[in-house]
Design an enzyme around this catalytic site. Structure first.
Site, PDB file in Angstrom:
ATOM      1  N   ASP A 173      13.063  18.502  54.975  1.00 39.57           N
ATOM      2  CA  ASP A 173      13.555  18.330  53.613  1.00 39.57           C
ATOM      3  C   ASP A 173      12.937  19.395  52.696  1.00 39.57           C
ATOM      4  OD1 ASP A 173      11.046  17.104  53.531  1.00 39.57           O
ATOM      5  OD2 ASP A 173      11.804  15.151  52.970  1.00 39.57           O
ATOM      6  N   LYS A 177      17.958  18.559  55.436  1.00 36.59           N
ATOM      7  CA  LYS A 177      18.297  18.148  54.062  1.00 36.59           C
ATOM      8  C   LYS A 177      18.027  19.316  53.120  1.00 36.59           C
ATOM      9  CE  LYS A 177      17.021  13.325  53.788  1.00 36.59           C
ATOM     10  NZ  LYS A 177      16.139  12.342  53.140  1.00 36.59           N
TER      11      LYS A 177
END
Length: 174
Positions: A101, A129
């Protein structure tokens, strides 16, 4: 309390994407010495599947890291809780992660291994992500891009639970 809301990525889609990543890695590294380094605990399931899809012998190792900071700001400080046992000098390294992420931890690890004498360091993740990225880190082998949802399964956990689910689920947490 945690509630499984819906399957985000079914088992067959994960299996297909792991096969594709394994084929791509096999083409890129054929004839070279490659060490897969899994980031514990989440990457263990993905790495086990991935290494079986690579068509030549590879070395493996694992490390555990923690990132410290508070909810308001991310410090980016990375603490290595379990380091690798393998001598990586002059070898190609593939960092294997379950989910990327912010990218802060992987950026730190990539620099750490390059400074330790690795010939090259690339990153492979099953889930990506990019909407949460804070560090400029290249993910050379990106499995499946997901929205900014909290997910479990296929190695990912919530309070050390749900890692064993064969698909990736969106969860609601309180």
């Amino acid at each position: 309390m945690t509630e499984l809301q819906k399957v985000l990525i079914p088992r067959e889609e994960l299996r297909r994407r792991v096969q594709e990543l394994g084929a791509e890695i096999s083409r890129d590294y054929e004839g070279q010495e490659l060490i897969l380094i899994g980031i514990l605990k989440g990457a263990a399931v993905f790495m086990a599947d991935l290494m079986r899809e690579i068509t030549f012998p590879v070395g493996i190792d694992f490390m555990a890291v923690s990132s410290y900071g508070n909810a308001a700001t991310t410090s980016g400080a990375v603490i290595i809780r379990k380091d690798i046992d393998t001598d990586i000098r002059g070898k190609h390294i593939l960092l294997v992660e379950d989910l990327i992420d912010t990218g802060l931890t992987l950026k730190h690890l990539k620099e750490h291994f390059l400074n330790s004498g690795a010939l090259s360091v690339r990153i492979c993740t099953i889930l990506n992500k990019p909407s949460r990225r804070l560090a400029d880190v290249e993910v050379e082998y990106s499995g499946i891009e997901i929205p900014d949802e909290f997910v479990v399964g296929y190695g990912l956990d919530y309070a050390e639970q749900y890692r064993n689910l064969p698909e990736v689920w969106v969860v609601a947490t309180e």
